[in-house]
Design an enzyme around this catalytic site. Structure first.
Site, short mmCIF file in Angstrom:
data_model
loop_
_atom_site.label_atom_id
_atom_site.label_comp_id
_atom_site.label_asym_id
_atom_site.label_seq_id
_atom_site.Cartn_x
_atom_site.Cartn_y
_atom_site.Cartn_z
N GLY A 14 60.08 11.26 30.25
CA GLY A 14 59.32 11.58 29.04
C GLY A 14 60.12 12.51 28.14
CB SER A 108 49.00 21.27 25.27
OG SER A 108 49.05 20.92 23.91
CB SER A 109 49.24 25.09 21.15
OG SER A 109 49.55 23.90 20.47
CB CYS A 110 46.04 20.62 21.30
SG CYS A 110 46.37 19.71 22.79
CE1 TYR A 137 47.18 16.14 27.54
CE2 TYR A 137 46.63 17.83 25.92
CZ TYR A 137 47.55 17.19 26.71
OH TYR A 137 48.86 17.60 26.69
CE LYS A 141 48.62 18.73 30.11
NZ LYS A 141 49.85 18.88 30.87
CG ASN A 166 51.55 20.56 17.26
OD1 ASN A 166 50.70 20.02 17.94
ND2 ASN A 166 51.26 21.40 16.27
CG LEU A 167 56.40 20.34 22.53
CD1 LEU A 167 56.43 19.97 24.01
CD2 LEU A 167 57.27 21.57 22.28
CG HIS A 180 51.70 14.17 19.28
ND1 HIS A 180 52.44 14.11 20.43
CD2 HIS A 180 50.44 14.48 19.68
CE1 HIS A 180 51.66 14.39 21.46
NE2 HIS A 180 50.46 14.62 21.04
CD1 TRP A 202 44.18 9.39 7.45
CD2 TRP A 202 42.89 10.47 8.95
NE1 TRP A 202 43.51 8.46 8.20
CE2 TRP A 202 42.71 9.08 9.12
CE3 TRP A 202 42.17 11.34 9.79
CZ2 TRP A 202 41.86 8.55 10.08
CZ3 TRP A 202 41.33 10.81 10.74
CH2 TRP A 202 41.17 9.43 10.88
#
Ligand SMILES: NC(=O)c1ccc[n+]([C@@H]2O[C@H](COP(=O)([O-])OP(=O)(O)OC[C@H]3O[C@@H](n4cnc5c(N)ncnc54)[C@H](OP(=O)(O)O)[C@@H]3O)[C@@H](O)[C@H]2O)c1
Length: 310
Positions: A14, A108-110, A137, A141, A166-167, A180, A202
């Site tokens: 990945g 993950s920051s999200c 998700y 996590k 975000n990467l 993403h 958007w």
């Protein structure tokens, strides 16, 4: 961990796993282990046990996960919760039972609350309502972060957790159904070059987001594997954010797309700002080095070289 340590990178094909592998290879690590899903489905405990038994890793990076953007999270919540719970639980527990010296897990920051105070500090996790669009998700996590903490508390297992923003970068996902925002914009701008009509996006372009190149994250993972042994998770980001409009314009510029952007203001903007506080990881001597423009340029070059495959 040193260059002779036996290191297992779960998810090494990945984007993040391959970056960690490149990073360790550049430091001349010579016992790096990885396995593809065909030979070891990480959701399957028996296959995970057999792999750990065979490889006997000393250090483990958990970069395997089911990952995706808003559309994928909306359409496959069951897979997001099941796959992630199984993958991380199997690996963390197998690592502990097989005498692994240290494990690094990625959140993950999200998964921070929807209304986190900006910049987001580590202590804001689980303080209020999650973002509903990726709740399956996030729950999985968060369970992974807490599992690392519980194994440290009960067994003294050295499991640490990082919370990347975000990467983007080499080996990113350019499939418009599951990608993403940044790789999706690279693809849209590239494909839009042949006709140069405006691309519709958007919202109104004002929301601000933070983006970190995956090679910077890989160096952060290495730094934390060497220097961080605490229970609490640690944010990894640039600490700086840009508007989606600036992001789109930078990508358009790098790619050579001159058709411009139109903003569909009937569609939601999402959270106005999302950027993390990165003081804790900076105190370990790490900070991001790759600028957004340079990172986008490098990612676009990789995309062009690998166009048939991605
Ligand atoms: N991408 C981001 O913006 C971002 C941001 C913050 C945190 N993170 C975290 O970083 C980690 C890696 O993300 P990524 O972007 O590198 O994702 P990715 O490119 O989709 O890589 C995930 C890897 O996990 C493997 N995998 C998934 N399910 C598997 C299974 N059942 N058995 C074996 N392997 C399996 C995938 O293999 P296949 O190729 O066979 O599917 C792939 O190699 C995740 O924990 C994610 O939460 C990512």
């Amino acid at each position: 961990m040193d260059s002779n340590s036996r290191v297992f990178i779960a998810g090494s094909q990945g984007m993040v796993g391959s970056a960690i592998k490149r990073n360790l290879e550049s430091k001349h690590y010579n016992e790096i282990y990885w396995v593809g899903r065909k030979n070891c489905d990480l959701r399957n405990r028996l296959e995970v046990d057999a792999y750990f038994n065979q490889v006997k890793p000393e250090y483990v990076f958990v970069a395997a996960a089911k990952v995706g953007g808003i559309v994928a999270n909306r359409d496959y919540p069951a897979e997001f919760i099941y796959d992630n719970l199984m993958i991380q639980s199997n690996i963390i527990d197998a690592a502990y039972h097989n005498g692994v010296k240290k494990l690094l897990f990625l959140g993950s920051s999200c998964i921070y609350p929807k209304n986190s105070k900006i910049p987001i500090t580590e202590d804001q996790l689980l303080t209020s309502e999650l973002e509903s669009s990726n709740d399956a998700y996030a729950i999985a996590k968060i369970a992974g972060l807490r599992m690392c903490r519980a194994y440290r508390q009960q067994y003294g297992f050295n499991a640490i957790s990082l919370m990347p923003t975000n990467l983007y970068g080499i080996n990113d996902n350019f499939d418009l159904e599951t990608s993403h925002v940044l790789p999706a914009l690279i693809r849209k701008c590239h494909e839009g070059k042949s006709y140069q009509y405006p691309i519709t996006l958007w919202g109104d372009g004002t929301p601000m987001r933070e983006f970190l190149h995956v090679d910077d994250l890989a160096e952060a993972c290495y730094t934390c594997m060497q220097k961080y042994d605490e229970e609490g998770h640690i944010n990894v980001g640039t600490g700086e954010d840009v508007t989606i409009k600036e992001l789109a314009e930078t990508i358009g510029d790098v790619v050579g797309f001159t058709g411009g952007f139109e903003w569909d203001t009937d569609k939601p903007n999402g959270t106005p700002r999302k950027v993390m506080n990165v003081d804790r990881i900076k105190s370990l001597g790490w900070e991001s080095k790759i600028s957004l423009r340079e990172g986008i340029k490098q990612t676009y070059e990789w995309y062009l070289k690998n166009y048939d495959r991605v």
